[in-house]
Enzyme design. Structure first.
Site, mmCIF file in Angstrom:
data_model
loop_
_atom_site.group_PDB
_atom_site.id
_atom_site.type_symbol
_atom_site.label_atom_id
_atom_site.label_comp_id
_atom_site.label_asym_id
_atom_site.label_seq_id
_atom_site.Cartn_x
_atom_site.Cartn_y
_atom_site.Cartn_z
ATOM 1 N N HIS A 1 -8.114 -4.221 -2.102
ATOM 2 C CA HIS A 1 -7.012 -3.370 -1.571
ATOM 3 C C HIS A 1 -6.274 -4.236 -0.492
ATOM 4 O O HIS A 1 -4.719 -4.382 -0.307
ATOM 5 C CB HIS A 1 -6.973 -2.211 -1.287
ATOM 6 C CG HIS A 1 -5.477 -1.507 -1.255
ATOM 7 N ND1 HIS A 1 -4.866 -1.193 -2.115
ATOM 8 C CD2 HIS A 1 -4.929 -0.587 -0.062
ATOM 9 C CE1 HIS A 1 -3.303 -0.645 -1.744
ATOM 10 N NE2 HIS A 1 -3.548 0.112 -0.185
ATOM 11 N N SER B 1 0.487 -1.406 -0.180
ATOM 12 C CA SER B 1 -0.254 0.083 0.300
ATOM 13 C C SER B 1 0.212 1.158 0.135
ATOM 14 O O SER B 1 1.564 1.145 -1.020
ATOM 15 C CB SER B 1 -1.043 0.025 1.229
ATOM 16 O OG SER B 1 -2.068 1.001 1.461
ATOM 17 N N ASP C 1 -9.071 -4.865 -6.154
ATOM 18 C CA ASP C 1 -8.673 -3.367 -5.473
ATOM 19 C C ASP C 1 -8.732 -2.456 -5.752
ATOM 20 O O ASP C 1 -8.542 -2.212 -7.713
ATOM 21 C CB ASP C 1 -6.632 -3.871 -5.874
ATOM 22 C CG ASP C 1 -6.107 -2.505 -4.983
ATOM 23 O OD1 ASP C 1 -6.866 -1.185 -4.125
ATOM 24 O OD2 ASP C 1 -5.327 -2.300 -4.502
#
Lengths: 343, 343
Positions: free
Chosen positions: A321, A149, A291
């Site tokens: 995600h 991330s 995602d």
């Protein structure tokens, strides 16, 4: 940037789990060593008017003679990577791909714009901090940087700026830019916090912003399966099936995050831009087909533009995600190969 | 439900265009007649404790002897379907599939929970209102009901409850239920309005909720193409490329929508549930591959479960859910065939 001096460790904020346990009680595991420290670095942020002195809390797990891997997570992650309250225990526990008895694992707490005395903090600023921590600890070169991330974005910025300090990059659920759709949703989250803040209620705003963030972190597929039951009409109006879950996630987040820090790190994601051609470190990208924040198309563009060898693995997941926190075995499989490969 | 009496027309709220022009000045076009009226219906809402008297504003366009088509739009649409300020001018103008000189077009303004003196309004309540308007106007049977978004949901509820009042249903971007992902995002929108409302600032909350709604109405594909430029750092923090557009859309919305009405109609979407097997009217479904609110999978499930002949057309569009307001020619092609077919 130079190291000013080293200090005793900063306390870790209460972790994200629902009990709000202070995670600093999570001690050494199975004999694997753990060192905490705090550096004072003199550095100038990309958007800062002048050099400032910023404190950076770092943590090292594992044997001193093992190859060193920097592990960086999302904006709400911290240096507490391993252990029961660690944000990536699934990948760092006994026998896992990043088992802290097998690898020396380094992490640090993100700095924010206030730390930099700047209007904003960039992923390249976090990369500078990592470089400073490595220098201070006498680590010449990382065996790998594994970033997920926001940590993947910082990893790309680090690989572009400090290619000689890292042998390989593994970037999970992060690309060379923020997607405009995800940026729009983050801008709305920040507006919620600011709107509430103008009325002296930024904590409530932060909790609500986190609810919106959660829906972006997960996927329509998961939300559709988990929360298919009918809404109910209560005293405060219609409540949909996901609402208890969202509200609890919002409340929990405010226990360990301040509105200012949230805005700063959220903005940092949107400011992130790395020219793929400048990333000249062998890279493994991992993406997730569901995602919503980092679409696979952006990872394909990154891979195609990279200035070094780059593999892309797209994994199927319900979790969008947040699959980087959920799909431990599929990610571990890719990690093990990537960490073994010759640089 | 019985008709109590008929009244002079209600004024139309300022339309959604940026000039805030009062759309009631949009007069008769090309000789096509237009009649406005207001009925007072005695009805009991699904969630109401008792019968109440609700005022309903309706509009008829077109020749009195043409086949009658009810046209219903999203929650922010009203009876002003045609003309330059009409929300579906693209489908109702000269030569279009629902040209108001060729068809008699009926629409009405949605009622909300306050109108029903109830804690919530259901799509079946709107269907009851439509049935009441038809009775009052002496229209025994509609040639078709064409509903988009919320109007498609109301159309499905109407077809299930009043199958003898309509020959065919054309439901665009609406299914038999709200998807849990979309419901979660709407719940957050309502929480934004309520949070701002607790501080006496519900207008600002409504504008911000509308920003979030807009991102749901459009698609990552469109947002990605339109707003790819880098963010800027201003006095109020980082501004992403879509932010001016979102904020303008939010401000514009508050000129013609109240927070209470927004919450009521938003909740009505989430409460919507129609058993597909009870829909026994020949139906044409139109969906959009990029629609984030009404996923194609839900339309497939609806089609598979329908109690009558049902076609599904999935159209490609950049515009997500809002494609019903954008893809005029592709929709017109399906409409023309569907309106021509024998029931």
């Amino acid at each position: 940037m130079v190291l000013v001096h080293s200090q005793p460790p900063l306390p870790i904020a209460p972790s994200g789990d629902s009990e709000g346990v202070d995670a600093s009680v999570d001690g050494t595991r199975n004999g694997a060593g753990r060192r905490d420290g705090c550096l004072t670095l003199r550095l100038r942020g990309v958007h800062a008017a002048a050099e400032c002195v910023a404190r950076v809390a770092w943590r090292l797990y594992g044997p001193a003679d093992a190859p060193c891997v920097a592990v960086l997570g999302g904006i709400s992650a911290d240096r507490q990577v391993a252990g029961e309250c660690g944000w990536w225990n699934g990948q760092t526990r006994d026998g896992a791909a990043l088992d802290v008895e097998r690898w020396r694992i380094l992490s640090f707490d993100w700095i924010d714009a206030d730390d930099l005395e700047a209007p904003a903090v960039e992923t390249t600023d976090q990369a500078s901090v990592l470089a400073g921590v490595l220098d201070a600890l006498g680590i010449t070169r990382l065996h790998a940087l594994v970033g997920s991330s926001y940590g993947a974005m910082v990893g790309l910025a680090f690989a572009a700026a400090h290619p000689r300090k890292v042998d390989r990059l593994i970037a999970i659920a992060g690309a060379h830019r923020a997607h405009p759709q995800a940026s729009a949703l983050r801008a709305i989250q920040r507006s919620i916090v600011r709107l509430a803040g103008t009325h002296g209620d930024s904590g409530t705003g932060l909790a609500l912003a986190r609810q919106l963030a959660m829906i972006g972190y997960r996927s329509p597929r998961e939300i559709g399966k988990r929360f298919a039951s009918a809404p109910v009409i209560g005293v405060d109006g219609v409540r949909v099936a996901s609402q208890d879950w969202m509200e609890e996630a919002g409340r929990r987040f405010t226990r360990h995050f301040s509105p200012r820090r949230f805005i700063s790190l959220s903005e940092s994601i949107d400011l992130h831009r790395v020219d793929p051609t400048l990333v000249r470190v062998p890279t493994t990208l991992i993406g997730f087909n569901t995602d919503q924040l980092v679409p696979v198309a952006d990872l394909c563009a990154l891979q195609a533009g990279m200035g070094a060898r780059c593999e892309l693995h797209v994994l199927d997941s319900d979790y969008g995600h947040d699959a980087f926190l959920k799909e431990h075995s599929a990610i571990a499989h890719v990690l093990e190969v990537a960490l073994r490969e010759s640089a």
